[in-house]
Design a protein around this motif. Structure first.
Motif, PDB file in Angstrom:
ATOM      1  N   GLN A  70       0.733   6.813  -6.640  1.00  0.00           N
ATOM      2  CA  GLN A  70      -0.249   7.901  -6.774  1.00  0.00           C
ATOM      3  C   GLN A  70       0.420   9.256  -6.719  1.00  0.00           C
ATOM      4  N   LEU A 104      -9.178  -0.043   1.632  1.00  0.00           N
ATOM      5  CA  LEU A 104      -8.969   0.411   0.252  1.00  0.00           C
ATOM      6  C   LEU A 104     -10.283   0.867  -0.385  1.00  0.00           C
ATOM      7  N   MET A 105     -11.355   0.114  -0.088  1.00  0.00           N
ATOM      8  CA  MET A 105     -12.673   0.527  -0.613  1.00  0.00           C
ATOM      9  C   MET A 105     -13.044   1.904  -0.053  1.00  0.00           C
ATOM     10  N   LEU A 130     -19.974   0.106   3.971  1.00  0.00           N
ATOM     11  CA  LEU A 130     -19.515   1.124   3.011  1.00  0.00           C
ATOM     12  C   LEU A 130     -20.656   2.068   2.630  1.00  0.00           C
ATOM     13  N   LEU A 142      -5.188   6.446  -2.095  1.00  0.00           N
ATOM     14  CA  LEU A 142      -5.507   5.035  -1.833  1.00  0.00           C
ATOM     15  C   LEU A 142      -4.412   4.443  -0.951  1.00  0.00           C
ATOM     16  N   GLY A 143      -4.785   3.812   0.134  1.00  0.00           N
ATOM     17  CA  GLY A 143      -3.815   3.149   0.991  1.00  0.00           C
ATOM     18  C   GLY A 143      -3.796   3.650   2.420  1.00  0.00           C
ATOM     19  N   GLN A 199       0.833  -1.216   0.000  1.00  0.00           N
ATOM     20  CA  GLN A 199       0.000   0.000   0.000  1.00  0.00           C
ATOM     21  C   GLN A 199       0.862   1.259   0.000  1.00  0.00           C
ATOM     22  N   SER A 217      -7.581  -4.542   4.973  1.00  0.00           N
ATOM     23  CA  SER A 217      -7.016  -3.913   3.765  1.00  0.00           C
ATOM     24  C   SER A 217      -8.098  -3.645   2.728  1.00  0.00           C
ATOM     25  N   LEU A 233     -20.656  -4.443   2.397  1.00  0.00           N
ATOM     26  CA  LEU A 233     -21.380  -3.488   1.522  1.00  0.00           C
ATOM     27  C   LEU A 233     -22.214  -2.509   2.340  1.00  0.00           C
ATOM     28  N   ASP A 273     -10.972   4.169   0.996  1.00  0.00           N
ATOM     29  CA  ASP A 273     -10.094   5.133   0.308  1.00  0.00           C
ATOM     30  C   ASP A 273     -10.628   5.462  -1.077  1.00  0.00           C
ATOM     31  N   ALA A 274     -11.056   4.401  -1.764  1.00  0.00           N
ATOM     32  CA  ALA A 274     -11.530   4.580  -3.145  1.00  0.00           C
ATOM     33  C   ALA A 274     -12.768   5.463  -3.185  1.00  0.00           C
ATOM     34  N   LEU A 275     -13.602   5.342  -2.160  1.00  0.00           N
ATOM     35  CA  LEU A 275     -14.836   6.140  -2.144  1.00  0.00           C
ATOM     36  C   LEU A 275     -14.604   7.543  -1.582  1.00  0.00           C
ATOM     37  N   SER A 276     -13.427   7.734  -0.989  1.00  0.00           N
ATOM     38  CA  SER A 276     -13.118   9.085  -0.491  1.00  0.00           C
ATOM     39  C   SER A 276     -12.234   9.776  -1.532  1.00  0.00           C
ATOM     40  N   ARG A 329     -10.720   3.044  -7.764  1.00  0.00           N
ATOM     41  CA  ARG A 329     -11.854   3.934  -7.454  1.00  0.00           C
ATOM     42  C   ARG A 329     -13.062   3.570  -8.320  1.00  0.00           C
ATOM     43  N   GLY A 332      -6.471   1.825   4.113  1.00  0.00           N
ATOM     44  CA  GLY A 332      -6.102   0.426   3.897  1.00  0.00           C
ATOM     45  C   GLY A 332      -5.035  -0.027   4.898  1.00  0.00           C
TER      46      GLY A 332
END
Lengths: 304, 167
Positions: A51, B72-73, B27, B82-83, A44, B68, B24, B75-78, A62, B86
């Motif tokens: 990134q 990561l999910m 999230l 990324l990480g 990570q 993790s 789900l 992070d992806a939605l924010s 994303r 996570g």
């Protein structure tokens, strides 16, 4: 698929023993999860560095995450909107119901007020007409309100709110701007009883407007009167006006009494039906014509 | 808090449908709820899911993986890098699994204590990563962190008994 609760977390036993290997492999086996954690963190960190070097340009994860969550987000948002909308609608309806009730009460009150005001306006108009009429008359009059009608089916009489205190006496003419109403028959301190034209006991000296032929008007029914003592040969036309003759010493001469609605020949005298000029069923304010001595008495009563 | 010898604490099986639906839902709640209720910004549903499933699963690898993925999910939605979540959640998953192998967390009090500790560790990890890796890290606000711990512990009191029904 289920997760096996008994899966090994640490290294598997029974590793082959070599000169350098056993210790290293055993160490790695004992701390396998720590190495996994370190690997994950390093991975990570690498992702973070990528990134940063690519200026935040890692869209794939994303896109996947949004693709997974988006349909649920939309559904939940829709359901939330629906629930909030339903609740707001319910609150609005409740509020509207309360407001409706308040407005109904206000409306009823306003309607009552309007009715009262229009009644006052109508009364004011009537009184103005009576006052104008009174000022035009060459004799003195007293205005009075109709306060009651005499009880009894065949009793064509009313009570007015003026009596001896206002200088009234019996046998005074009672009129309105439209015409003759009747005469006072009983006078009390603060009220008087008036006999209407339509009562069989009443009698008014009248004359025909065109031919000036005289007769006596008597009550016949609730709505009509009869003129008596007019000879058969006298011409009378339908709709002709009947006026007071003044010969009865009660009604001043020339006041409208009614109009001819029917004529027929009798033995000697004609039968002449007359409809009164005044609607006697809707009287509210009348004028009582004072005689000269009554007028003087009223003037003396009015003095302090 | 009762101490148990390693591997003697009972581990529970969890159906994968329960796990997927929980992930789900966490999230979803994490993204939707703060829009409706501002205070929900302090809640960390993915963290609670990580803590709960790792505690009952008692598997460090599972804890790291779940932490993790969820992080990561998140992070992806924010809008952040990324990480960050996570790494923090991977650490929390690892620590939760390690603790669950030594202690019994079936009582309410034990759950509250471990949840409070793990939320605090997660917040400290996030702060440490942000200060170490970002040019302009957000300021550390002790009151906000304390509120976050309290809110998430309170949430776990409602959340964990519901998940207990699906074990």
């Amino acid at each position: 698929m289920t997760f096996d609760p008994n899966s090994p977390e640490t290294g598997a036993p029974g590793q082959p023993v070599t000169r350098d290997g056993p210790n290293v492999q055993a160490f790695i086996g004992r701390h396998r999860s720590s190495f996994v954690l370190a690997a994950v963190l390093v991975a990570q960190l690498l992702l973070l560095s990528i990134q940063i070097t690519r200026n935040h340009d890692v869209r794939l994860i994303r896109v996947w995450a949004v693709a997974v969550v988006d349909p649920f987000q939309r559904s939940m948002h829709g359901m939330t909107d629906l629930s909030v909308g339903a609740w707001r609608t319910y609150r609005s309806l409740l509020h509207a119901q309360q407001e409706n009730q308040q407005l109904r009460v206000q409306l009823a009150s306003a309607e009552s007020q309007i009715l009262q005001l229009s009644e006052q306006a109508a009364e004011s108009g009537r009184l103005r007409t009576v006052l104008d009429f009174k000022n035009q008359l060459p004799f003195q009059t007293v205005a009075a309100e109709v306060i009651a009608s005499s009880p009894g089916e065949n009793s064509n009489a009313i009570f007015i709110g003026k009596g001896v205190d206002a200088g009234l006496t019996a046998d005074l003419a009672v009129i309105t701007p439209e015409g003759v109403v009747g005469k006072t028959i009983a006078v009390f301190p603060r009220s008087s009883q008036v006999l209407l034209l339509t009562d069989p006991a009443s009698g008014v000296g009248v004359m025909l407007e065109k031919t000036r032929v005289q007769g006596v008007l008597k009550g016949d029914s609730e709505n009509l009167c009869l003129v008596r003592y007019i000879m058969n040969e006298e011409p009378i036309s339908f709709g002709e006006s009947i006026l007071t003759s003044g010969l009865d010493q009660i009604y001043p001469k020339g006041l409208p009494v009614g109009m001819v609605v029917q004529t027929s020949a009798g033995n000697i005298y004609k039968n002449v039906a007359v409809k009164p000029a005044v609607d006697l069923s809707r009287l509210e304010t009348v004028l009582v014509v004072l005689k000269p001595n009554s007028a003087q008495q009223q003037a003396s009563n009015a003095r302090p | 808090m009762p101490v148990a010898p390693e591997r003697e604490v009972e581990a529970f099986r969890v159906h994968y449908v329960t796990l997927v639906v929980s992930v789900l839902a966490a999230l979803l709640l994490q993204t939707v709820l703060p829009v409706l209720i501002p205070v929900a910004g302090l809640m960390d549903f993915p963290l609670l899911v990580t803590v709960y499933f790792t505690l009952i699963r008692q598997n460090q690898i599972f804890g790291i993986a779940l932490g993790s993925v969820l992080g990561l999910m998140q992070d992806a939605l924010s809008h952040g890098y990324l990480g960050m979540f996570g790494m923090a959640k991977a650490v929390v998953g690892y620590l939760a699994a390690s603790a669950s192998m030594r202690f019994n967390f079936e009582t309410l009090f034990a759950r509250c204590v471990v949840t409070a500790a793990l939320v605090l560790i997660h917040d400290l990890c996030m702060t440490a990563f942000q200060h170490a890796l970002l040019e302009s890290p957000p300021p550390f606000l002790p009151l906000d962190r304390a509120s976050s711990v309290l809110v998430n512990v309170a949430l776990s009191l409602v959340f964990f008994p519901i998940l207990d029904r699906f074990r």
